[in-house]
Write a protein that holds these residues in place. Structure first.
Motif, PDB file in Angstrom:
ATOM      1  N   GLY A  97      39.840   5.464  30.105  1.00 58.06           N
ATOM      2  CA  GLY A  97      38.965   6.511  29.606  1.00 58.06           C
ATOM      3  C   GLY A  97      39.266   7.864  30.214  1.00 58.06           C
ATOM      4  N   ASP A  98      38.683   8.885  29.631  1.00 59.56           N
ATOM      5  CA  ASP A  98      38.842  10.248  30.122  1.00 59.56           C
ATOM      6  C   ASP A  98      37.809  10.547  31.192  1.00 59.56           C
ATOM      7  N   ILE A  99      38.059  11.607  31.932  1.00 56.08           N
ATOM      8  CA  ILE A  99      37.163  12.025  33.001  1.00 56.08           C
ATOM      9  C   ILE A  99      36.164  13.037  32.442  1.00 56.08           C
ATOM     10  N   ALA A 102      31.652  18.722  33.929  1.00 56.10           N
ATOM     11  CA  ALA A 102      30.264  19.140  34.062  1.00 56.10           C
ATOM     12  C   ALA A 102      29.717  19.736  32.768  1.00 56.10           C
ATOM     13  N   ASP A 103      30.597  20.346  31.962  1.00 49.96           N
ATOM     14  CA  ASP A 103      30.132  20.985  30.730  1.00 49.96           C
ATOM     15  C   ASP A 103      30.094  20.020  29.545  1.00 49.96           C
ATOM     16  N   GLY A 104      30.281  18.757  29.795  1.00 50.32           N
ATOM     17  CA  GLY A 104      30.199  17.761  28.741  1.00 50.32           C
ATOM     18  C   GLY A 104      31.529  17.377  28.123  1.00 50.32           C
ATOM     19  N   ARG A 105      32.569  18.150  28.378  1.00 52.40           N
ATOM     20  CA  ARG A 105      33.891  17.800  27.858  1.00 52.40           C
ATOM     21  C   ARG A 105      34.506  16.682  28.684  1.00 52.40           C
ATOM     22  N   ARG A 106      35.548  16.090  28.150  1.00 53.94           N
ATOM     23  CA  ARG A 106      36.247  15.012  28.839  1.00 53.94           C
ATOM     24  C   ARG A 106      37.723  15.358  28.913  1.00 53.94           C
ATOM     25  N   ILE A 107      38.368  14.917  29.983  1.00 50.74           N
ATOM     26  CA  ILE A 107      39.781  15.231  30.152  1.00 50.74           C
ATOM     27  C   ILE A 107      40.515  13.971  30.600  1.00 50.74           C
ATOM     28  N   GLY A 108      41.682  13.745  30.035  1.00 45.50           N
ATOM     29  CA  GLY A 108      42.491  12.589  30.394  1.00 45.50           C
ATOM     30  C   GLY A 108      43.945  12.983  30.499  1.00 45.50           C
ATOM     31  N   THR A 109      44.819  12.003  30.497  1.00 46.92           N
ATOM     32  CA  THR A 109      46.252  12.275  30.598  1.00 46.92           C
ATOM     33  C   THR A 109      46.948  11.824  29.321  1.00 46.92           C
ATOM     34  N   GLN A 110      47.683  12.742  28.745  1.00 49.00           N
ATOM     35  CA  GLN A 110      48.511  12.386  27.601  1.00 49.00           C
ATOM     36  C   GLN A 110      49.852  11.896  28.130  1.00 49.00           C
ATOM     37  N   PRO A 470      44.889  13.755  35.705  1.00 44.73           N
ATOM     38  CA  PRO A 470      43.689  14.321  35.086  1.00 44.73           C
ATOM     39  C   PRO A 470      42.880  15.184  36.060  1.00 44.73           C
ATOM     40  N   ILE A 471      42.865  14.801  37.336  1.00 45.73           N
ATOM     41  CA  ILE A 471      42.157  15.605  38.341  1.00 45.73           C
ATOM     42  C   ILE A 471      42.837  16.965  38.473  1.00 45.73           C
ATOM     43  N   ALA A 472      44.168  16.953  38.543  1.00 45.97           N
ATOM     44  CA  ALA A 472      44.903  18.212  38.640  1.00 45.97           C
ATOM     45  C   ALA A 472      44.649  19.077  37.414  1.00 45.97           C
TER      46      ALA A 472
END
Length: 612
Positions: A97-99, A102-110, A470-472
């Protein structure tokens, strides 16, 4: 840069032929997997989480534009995943899953392919080359004297140095000839091919330590004694991993010609007494720390035996040094006449006033050079949408073109996972800036927060406990405002996906370490680490500021730490660019960890609190 000899070229070509024979025998079932494993590792071939990973050696970071183009060709033609492996990797990514931000968006790695990755040890890695094509890749690399020797296994690894070696304004002596002498000496050396554990050496020739010497198994600082004689300060027993250790000094001054004899003693004692029953306790730092003075005494006695009894077989003669040094050739540059210097300075000053970003680029990405009419220029490979240090085939080709146009055909991989152009004429800086900007490689963020170091982490590495990328990406996305980055000033942020510390989190002003808690990704935060440079101060491991944080919490925790810095920092004298403040690392050392720890804990999300 170093000009390879006929012997070098023949050696690398024969090594590639040997590997092809080994690969074909394995494919035919004549070698078992157990038999083939050390053979592929000796040539830089790992098998990672989803696919093979190739690590290409770049000794002391130097690359020609021709070599860069071949690396680009490898990325384009061979770094292509097999469909089944890619499908498996994508399924795993979806499961992780994506991370959430705080603003509700999600981020992952492609999961990208067709690129190379610049590492902290100035090598280049590929993550998707099928083993069936490995021999073809090694043949191609050999055409430009590239290979994977000494990038893996329990041997002396690729020798590291300062990216400004040979051109630094503060240089005592050029370390590259010594790097090359050690490379030639240690390559396939039978006594050093099966050490208790991997062994890493770094050499610095400048007054400022830009080679992180205290963190290496052996750190060598070129110095001159009171008589003006050249030698080395020798440090032994540094390292990261589970037990971060800063190496002690074994010799304050070792004559330069005794370097190999002394290293032979250091490594012989390690080979003799290093742990082989536990890989976590097999590095030389464990032996040095456990034995203390007894280890030093053993080394000194071994060194005496080598010199007095064996006759110093590895003493470096002046003729040998001169032979190797002569192969480091500077490019033929058309330098502007001295009387044009004032005009050049005036043009740069005017251009910087007219273009704020160009002025910032001159400050952050352009470095002093020993030649007054030249500069060294950093190309930033820290861009939104790319993992730190990643370069597509097109970007490597474009960097090769920049090297040809502006840097005598040479580029260098840096410890910080960027590329350096070492031979840029000062009057060509505006043209280089425009060309690099068009490629997205001119962001003036060198040394700032988004110029972070990160390992590939759990997206690619089978050893990782958590994802780094994803953290970076989340932190990079949050801090895109250059005004804010400049206000925060110089900050080393380092991210590792596991305790092996390939992202050098221990030496970051802010360090992030991925840990596994009941099969979930968590992250420890450390503060106050240093690599040994003038900005950071003496090499120091960072200190953990509390229990681990969830992936979703990390971006907010970093923001809380930086807001605390803004509150606690002290102002310095203003200059033409506005108010200046003490650096992040200086504030941490002055006020201590408690204000930062409190801010980090306040940033926790109740539902994410670690219970382990």
């Amino acid at each position: 840069m170093y000009q390879y000899t006929d012997f070098d070229r023949q050696f690398i070509r024969l090594r590639a032929e040997q590997f092809r024979d080994q690969l074909e025998r394995w494919q035919a079932g004549k070698l078992t997997e157990e038999q083939f494993r050390p053979l592929r590792l000796q040539n830089g071939w790992y098998v990672q989480r989803y696919a093979p990973m190739l690590r290409v050696a770049v000794p002391y970071g130097e690359l020609s534009s021709t070599q860069l183009r071949v690396l680009a060709r490898v990325a384009r033609e061979y770094d292509q995943p097999e469909p089944a492996l890619l499908a498996e990797a994508q399924a795993t990514q979806e499961k992780l899953g994506d991370i959430p931000l705080a603003d509700g968006r999600r981020i992952g790695t492609q999961l990208k392919y067709g690129y190379g990755h610049f590492t902290t040890r100035t090598n280049v890695q590929y993550n998707w080359i099928p083993l069936s094509k490995a021999a073809d890749v090694m043949d191609l690399l050999a055409t430009v004297q590239l290979h994977g020797i000494q990038t893996s296994g329990n041997c002396i690894r690729n020798i590291n140095s300062d990216a400004l070696a040979g051109i630094a304004a503060d240089e005592i002596a050029d370390p590259r000839p010594f790097c090359e002498i050690l490379r030639q000496w240690s390559t396939l050396h039978p006594e050093f091919s099966f050490l208790p554990r991997k062994f890493k050496i770094s050499i610095n020739g400048a007054r400022e330590d830009r080679a992180a010497l205290g963190w290496y198994d052996v750190g060598l600082q070129l110095v001159k004694n009171d008589a003006g004689e050249l030698g080395f300060k020798v440090r032994v027993g540094g390292g990261m991993g589970r037990t971060p250790t800063i190496s002690p000094v074994l010799r304050e001054f070792l004559p330069w010609n005794q370097l190999m004899n002394y290293l032979e003693a250091v490594i012989r004692v390690y080979n003799r007494y290093g742990r082989r029953d536990n890989s976590w306790k097999a590095r030389i730092k464990i032996l040095v720390k456990a034995e203390g003075q007894a280890y030093v005494d053993q080394v000194e006695e071994e060194f005496r035996q080598i010199v007095e009894v064996e006759g110093g077989p590895h003493t470096i003669t002046q003729a040998e040094y001169d032979r190797v040094a002569a192969n480091f050739r500077e490019p033929a540059l058309d330098l502007s006449p001295a009387n044009a210097e004032a005009e050049t300075l005036a043009l740069l000053r005017t251009a910087a006033e007219e273009d704020k970003d160009f002025g910032r680029w001159l400050t952050r990405n352009v470095l002093p050079h020993r030649h007054p009419q030249l500069r060294a220029v950093m190309l930033s490979f820290k861009r939104l949408g790319y993992a730190p240090g990643d370069a597509t085939a097109e970007q490597m080709e474009a960097a090769a073109e920049l090297a040809d146009r502006f840097s005598g055909g040479e580029a260098r991989v840096t410890h910080e996972q960027n590329l350096l152009l070492p031979w840029v004429r000062r009057d060509q800086l505006p043209a280089l800036y425009q060309a690099a900007k068009a490629l997205g490689l001119a962001k003036p963020n060198i040394g700032l927060l988004t110029d972070m170091i990160a390992c590939p982490g759990g997206d690619f590495c089978s050893l990782a406990n958590a994802r780094s990328l994803p953290i970076a990406e989340a932190i990079t996305e949050r801090y895109q405002d250059l005004d804010e980055l400049w206000d925060l000033g110089e900050i080393d942020l380092h991210i590792s996906g596991c305790i092996n510390s390939c992202g050098h989190h221990h030496s970051g002003h802010i360090g992030i370490l991925g840990v596994d808690k009941d099969g979930k990704e968590w992250y420890q935060i450390t503060l106050g680490g240093a690599d040994g440079s003038d900005l950071s101060g003496p090499a120091t491991p960072g200190k953990i500021i509390g229990p681990s944080f969830s992936a979703a919490e990390v971006p907010g925790v970093i923001e809380a730490l930086l807001n605390t810095y803004r509150t606690e920092r002290q102002p310095l004298a203003d200059d033409a660019q506005g108010p200046r403040y003490e650096n992040f690392i200086d504030t941490v050392r002055r006020v201590g960890l408690e204000p930062f720890k409190a801010a980090a804990n306040a940033a926790r999300r109740p539902a994410e609190t670690e219970t382990a």
